[in-house]
Structure formats: structure tokens, C-alpha cells
Motif scaffolding. Structure first.
Motif, PDB file in Angstrom:
ATOM      1  N   LEU A   1       0.828  -1.214   0.000  1.00 19.72           N
ATOM      2  CA  LEU A   1       0.000   0.000   0.000  1.00 19.72           C
ATOM      3  C   LEU A   1       0.857   1.258   0.000  1.00 19.72           C
ATOM      4  O   LEU A   1       0.567   2.221  -0.715  1.00 19.72           O
ATOM      5  CB  LEU A   1      -0.923   0.010   1.223  1.00 19.72           C
ATOM      6  CG  LEU A   1      -2.220  -0.750   1.091  1.00 19.72           C
ATOM      7  CD1 LEU A   1      -2.947  -0.786   2.424  1.00 19.72           C
ATOM      8  CD2 LEU A   1      -3.092  -0.137   0.028  1.00 19.72           C
ATOM      9  N   TYR A   2       1.906   1.247   0.792  1.00 15.52           N
ATOM     10  CA  TYR A   2       2.814   2.391   0.837  1.00 15.52           C
ATOM     11  C   TYR A   2       3.482   2.603  -0.528  1.00 15.52           C
ATOM     12  O   TYR A   2       3.580   3.734  -1.011  1.00 15.52           O
ATOM     13  CB  TYR A   2       3.862   2.188   1.932  1.00 15.52           C
ATOM     14  CG  TYR A   2       4.875   3.291   2.001  1.00 15.52           C
ATOM     15  CD1 TYR A   2       4.531   4.548   2.490  1.00 15.52           C
ATOM     16  CD2 TYR A   2       6.178   3.091   1.557  1.00 15.52           C
ATOM     17  CE1 TYR A   2       5.466   5.570   2.547  1.00 15.52           C
ATOM     18  CE2 TYR A   2       7.112   4.104   1.604  1.00 15.52           C
ATOM     19  CZ  TYR A   2       6.750   5.339   2.096  1.00 15.52           C
ATOM     20  OH  TYR A   2       7.681   6.352   2.144  1.00 15.52           O
ATOM     21  N   ALA A   3       3.916   1.503  -1.154  1.00 17.25           N
ATOM     22  CA  ALA A   3       4.552   1.606  -2.477  1.00 17.25           C
ATOM     23  C   ALA A   3       3.568   2.120  -3.520  1.00 17.25           C
ATOM     24  O   ALA A   3       3.935   2.906  -4.389  1.00 17.25           O
ATOM     25  CB  ALA A   3       5.109   0.251  -2.892  1.00 17.25           C
ATOM     26  N   ALA A   4       2.303   1.709  -3.427  1.00 14.21           N
ATOM     27  CA  ALA A   4       1.284   2.202  -4.361  1.00 14.21           C
ATOM     28  C   ALA A   4       1.052   3.692  -4.166  1.00 14.21           C
ATOM     29  O   ALA A   4       0.901   4.438  -5.135  1.00 14.21           O
ATOM     30  CB  ALA A   4      -0.024   1.429  -4.163  1.00 14.21           C
ATOM     31  N   TRP A   5       1.035   4.132  -2.919  1.00 13.22           N
ATOM     32  CA  TRP A   5       0.840   5.559  -2.641  1.00 13.22           C
ATOM     33  C   TRP A   5       2.018   6.372  -3.177  1.00 13.22           C
ATOM     34  O   TRP A   5       1.814   7.400  -3.837  1.00 13.22           O
ATOM     35  CB  TRP A   5       0.680   5.773  -1.141  1.00 13.22           C
ATOM     36  CG  TRP A   5       0.543   7.200  -0.767  1.00 13.22           C
ATOM     37  CD1 TRP A   5      -0.545   8.003  -0.947  1.00 13.22           C
ATOM     38  CD2 TRP A   5       1.554   8.012  -0.169  1.00 13.22           C
ATOM     39  NE1 TRP A   5      -0.279   9.261  -0.490  1.00 13.22           N
ATOM     40  CE2 TRP A   5       1.003   9.300  -0.001  1.00 13.22           C
ATOM     41  CE3 TRP A   5       2.860   7.773   0.254  1.00 13.22           C
ATOM     42  CZ2 TRP A   5       1.731  10.335   0.555  1.00 13.22           C
ATOM     43  CZ3 TRP A   5       3.572   8.810   0.817  1.00 13.22           C
ATOM     44  CH2 TRP A   5       2.995  10.078   0.960  1.00 13.22           C
ATOM     45  N   VAL A   6       3.241   5.905  -2.908  1.00 15.38           N
ATOM     46  CA  VAL A   6       4.428   6.620  -3.392  1.00 15.38           C
ATOM     47  C   VAL A   6       4.440   6.661  -4.917  1.00 15.38           C
ATOM     48  O   VAL A   6       4.734   7.702  -5.519  1.00 15.38           O
ATOM     49  CB  VAL A   6       5.722   5.973  -2.850  1.00 15.38           C
ATOM     50  CG1 VAL A   6       6.955   6.486  -3.561  1.00 15.38           C
ATOM     51  CG2 VAL A   6       5.831   6.193  -1.361  1.00 15.38           C
ATOM     52  N   THR A   7       4.101   5.564  -5.551  1.00 12.16           N
ATOM     53  CA  THR A   7       4.085   5.507  -7.011  1.00 12.16           C
ATOM     54  C   THR A   7       3.054   6.452  -7.596  1.00 12.16           C
ATOM     55  O   THR A   7       3.336   7.193  -8.543  1.00 12.16           O
ATOM     56  CB  THR A   7       3.807   4.070  -7.492  1.00 12.16           C
ATOM     57  OG1 THR A   7       4.807   3.209  -6.944  1.00 12.16           O
ATOM     58  CG2 THR A   7       3.822   3.980  -8.996  1.00 12.16           C
ATOM     59  N   SER A   8       1.856   6.444  -7.035  1.00  8.63           N
ATOM     60  CA  SER A   8       0.802   7.304  -7.596  1.00  8.63           C
ATOM     61  C   SER A   8       1.095   8.784  -7.357  1.00  8.63           C
ATOM     62  O   SER A   8       0.845   9.612  -8.231  1.00  8.63           O
ATOM     63  CB  SER A   8      -0.559   6.930  -7.022  1.00  8.63           C
ATOM     64  OG  SER A   8      -0.592   7.189  -5.644  1.00  8.63           O
ATOM     65  N   VAL A   9       1.659   9.125  -6.198  1.00  8.33           N
ATOM     66  CA  VAL A   9       1.998  10.519  -5.913  1.00  8.33           C
ATOM     67  C   VAL A   9       3.133  10.986  -6.821  1.00  8.33           C
ATOM     68  O   VAL A   9       3.080  12.078  -7.386  1.00  8.33           O
ATOM     69  CB  VAL A   9       2.359  10.712  -4.426  1.00  8.33           C
ATOM     70  CG1 VAL A   9       2.991  12.060  -4.180  1.00  8.33           C
ATOM     71  CG2 VAL A   9       1.122  10.539  -3.565  1.00  8.33           C
ATOM     72  N   SER A  10       4.156  10.156  -6.972  1.00  5.29           N
ATOM     73  CA  SER A  10       5.283  10.570  -7.812  1.00  5.29           C
ATOM     74  C   SER A  10       4.883  10.648  -9.285  1.00  5.29           C
ATOM     75  O   SER A  10       5.397  11.486 -10.017  1.00  5.29           O
ATOM     76  CB  SER A  10       6.462   9.625  -7.628  1.00  5.29           C
ATOM     77  OG  SER A  10       6.121   8.329  -8.057  1.00  5.29           O
ATOM     78  N   LEU A  11       3.956   9.795  -9.726  1.00  3.97           N
ATOM     79  CA  LEU A  11       3.492   9.883 -11.115  1.00  3.97           C
ATOM     80  C   LEU A  11       2.680  11.145 -11.344  1.00  3.97           C
ATOM     81  O   LEU A  11       2.748  11.744 -12.416  1.00  3.97           O
ATOM     82  CB  LEU A  11       2.666   8.653 -11.486  1.00  3.97           C
ATOM     83  CG  LEU A  11       3.461   7.402 -11.815  1.00  3.97           C
ATOM     84  CD1 LEU A  11       2.522   6.250 -12.106  1.00  3.97           C
ATOM     85  CD2 LEU A  11       4.386   7.637 -12.981  1.00  3.97           C
ATOM     86  N   GLU A  12       1.895  11.549 -10.365  1.00  6.45           N
ATOM     87  CA  GLU A  12       1.107  12.779 -10.511  1.00  6.45           C
ATOM     88  C   GLU A  12       2.008  14.007 -10.569  1.00  6.45           C
ATOM     89  O   GLU A  12       1.689  14.971 -11.247  1.00  6.45           O
ATOM     90  CB  GLU A  12       0.111  12.905  -9.360  1.00  6.45           C
ATOM     91  CG  GLU A  12      -0.992  11.898  -9.475  1.00  6.45           C
ATOM     92  CD  GLU A  12      -2.320  12.471  -9.052  1.00  6.45           C
ATOM     93  OE1 GLU A  12      -2.410  13.688  -8.824  1.00  6.45           O
ATOM     94  OE2 GLU A  12      -3.246  11.677  -8.944  1.00  6.45           O
ATOM     95  N   ILE A  13       3.112  13.973  -9.870  1.00  4.71           N
ATOM     96  CA  ILE A  13       4.052  15.097  -9.895  1.00  4.71           C
ATOM     97  C   ILE A  13       4.773  15.151 -11.242  1.00  4.71           C
ATOM     98  O   ILE A  13       4.907  16.220 -11.840  1.00  4.71           O
ATOM     99  CB  ILE A  13       5.062  14.988  -8.731  1.00  4.71           C
ATOM    100  CG1 ILE A  13       4.346  15.195  -7.405  1.00  4.71           C
ATOM    101  CG2 ILE A  13       6.203  15.980  -8.906  1.00  4.71           C
ATOM    102  CD1 ILE A  13       5.201  14.903  -6.199  1.00  4.71           C
ATOM    103  N   MET A  14       5.223  13.986 -11.728  1.00  8.36           N
ATOM    104  CA  MET A  14       5.979  13.960 -12.975  1.00  8.36           C
ATOM    105  C   MET A  14       5.091  14.059 -14.205  1.00  8.36           C
ATOM    106  O   MET A  14       5.441  14.725 -15.165  1.00  8.36           O
ATOM    107  CB  MET A  14       6.822  12.677 -13.045  1.00  8.36           C
ATOM    108  CG  MET A  14       7.958  12.662 -12.051  1.00  8.36           C
ATOM    109  SD  MET A  14       9.072  11.282 -12.286  1.00  8.36           S
ATOM    110  CE  MET A  14       8.093   9.914 -11.730  1.00  8.36           C
ATOM    111  N   ILE A  15       3.962  13.374 -14.194  1.00  3.95           N
ATOM    112  CA  ILE A  15       3.068  13.348 -15.354  1.00  3.95           C
ATOM    113  C   ILE A  15       1.674  13.761 -14.875  1.00  3.95           C
ATOM    114  O   ILE A  15       0.893  12.917 -14.442  1.00  3.95           O
ATOM    115  CB  ILE A  15       3.016  11.946 -15.985  1.00  3.95           C
ATOM    116  CG1 ILE A  15       4.422  11.443 -16.299  1.00  3.95           C
ATOM    117  CG2 ILE A  15       2.161  11.954 -17.242  1.00  3.95           C
ATOM    118  CD1 ILE A  15       4.473   9.980 -16.663  1.00  3.95           C
ATOM    119  N   PRO A  16       1.357  15.058 -14.933  1.00  4.87           N
ATOM    120  CA  PRO A  16       0.062  15.509 -14.410  1.00  4.87           C
ATOM    121  C   PRO A  16      -1.141  14.884 -15.091  1.00  4.87           C
ATOM    122  O   PRO A  16      -2.116  14.552 -14.452  1.00  4.87           O
ATOM    123  CB  PRO A  16       0.088  17.016 -14.627  1.00  4.87           C
ATOM    124  CG  PRO A  16       1.516  17.367 -14.828  1.00  4.87           C
ATOM    125  CD  PRO A  16       2.179  16.155 -15.396  1.00  4.87           C
TER     126      PRO A  16
END
Length: 166
Positions: A106-121
Motif C-alpha cells: 500500500l505504501y509503495a502504491a501511494w508513493v508511485t501514484s503521488v510521484s506519477l502525478e508530480i511527474m506526469i500531471p
């Protein structure tokens, strides 16, 4: 002294699985990748879901292999020698590590989704929505299997050492 078993033959041949089993991390990681990737790939072929077919090779298999590696390294380190890990009932140890694996997923999914939103809006990646299911589920399954097999190897090796001392 060797104790006879039902698998002993007249010629002294024992069953293949009767030897002392060891925990080999690279085999666990390979199986943690291959097993869910094959099963999810078959599911994707049966349902004609292209996203599941791609996810089988990437997020499902990759997350399982990564989690198996992390849990295996953790169990092979000092954590695996702690008294509660060895003395607690088998299902308790497996349950604790399964919860830890799914929590890390769950933590990895949260980090992945947050970092993707920052890099690729504009979230155009098809697999970005899958990580919320794939990562925790892969973490749960991989940590359960690796911990179960590690604990069996530790129990078998521990009991065989105790028998030799007697």
C-alpha cells in the motif's frame, strides 16, 4: 542413528524430499515473479484483458519479486534469528509478515501514484490505476509464501540439529 521411514526401500533409498531443506533466496525471488505473472497472464488471455496481460509482467510480477527479495533478505538477517520469529507459532509469524507485506505494498502504491502525478500531471498511464490493487496483493502473497517456506526450512533445520545432539 538413522530412523527407518516408510519411504525406505530394501536398498536404503529414501524419498527425494526427506533431506534437509534449505532456504535459497534467488529461487524464491524467481518463483515470486514467475508464478503470479503466469497466473495473471493466463487470466488476461482468458478474459482478453490487455491491461492484465501487461500488468502480469510488470506490476504484478515485479512487485511480487521485489517483495520476496525484501522479505527474504529481512528473514535472512538478524530479524530471522529473533526469538519471537522462531518461537512463535507458524501461522502467527506468517500472518505478521503478510500484514507487513501488504502494508508495504500500500505504501509503495501511494508513493508511485503521488510521484506519477508530480511527474506526469495528465495521468495517461494505463497501469497507474492498477498499482492500488497489484502492489498490496502482490506484497501479501509474496510475503506469505516466502515467510511460510523460510519458516519450514528453519523448523526442519532446527529439529534436525536437535536430533543430532540427542
Amino acid at each position: 542413528m538413522k530412523y527407518p521411514t516408510q519411504t525406505d526401500d530394501v536398498y536404503g533409498i529414501t524419498a527425494v524430499g526427506s533431506k534437509k531443506k534449505t532456504f535459497v533466496l534467488w529461487r524464491e525471488v524467481v518463483m515470486a515473479y514467475a508464478a503470479p505473472a503466469i497466473m495473471a497472464g493466463i487470466g488476461g488471455l482468458v478474459t482478453a484483458d490487455r491491461g492484465l496481460q501487461i500488468g502480469a509482467l510488470t506490476t504484478i510480477g515485479g512487485a511480487s519479486a521485489l517483495m520476496a527479495l525484501m522479505i527474504g533478505l529481512l528473514l535472512s538477517s538478524r530479524v530471522g534469528q529473533m526469538r519471537w520469529v522462531i518461537a512463535a507459532p507458524h501461522l502467527v509469524v506468517v500472518g505478521v509478515f503478510a500484514l507487513a507485506g501488504s502494508s508495504f505494498g500500500l505504501y509503495a502504491a501511494w508513493v508511485t501514484s503521488v510521484s506519477l502525478e508530480i511527474m506526469i500531471p495528465s495521468n495517461h498511464l494505463a497501469w497507474a490505476d492498477r498499482v492500488w490493487i497489484d502492489f498490496p496483493l502482490s506484497g501479501f502473497i509474496a510475503s506469505t509464501i516466502v515467510t511460510w517456506r523460510w519458516r519450514l526450512a528453519v523448523t526442519i533445520n532446527f529439529s534436525s540439529k536437535r536430533r543430532r545432539k540427542q
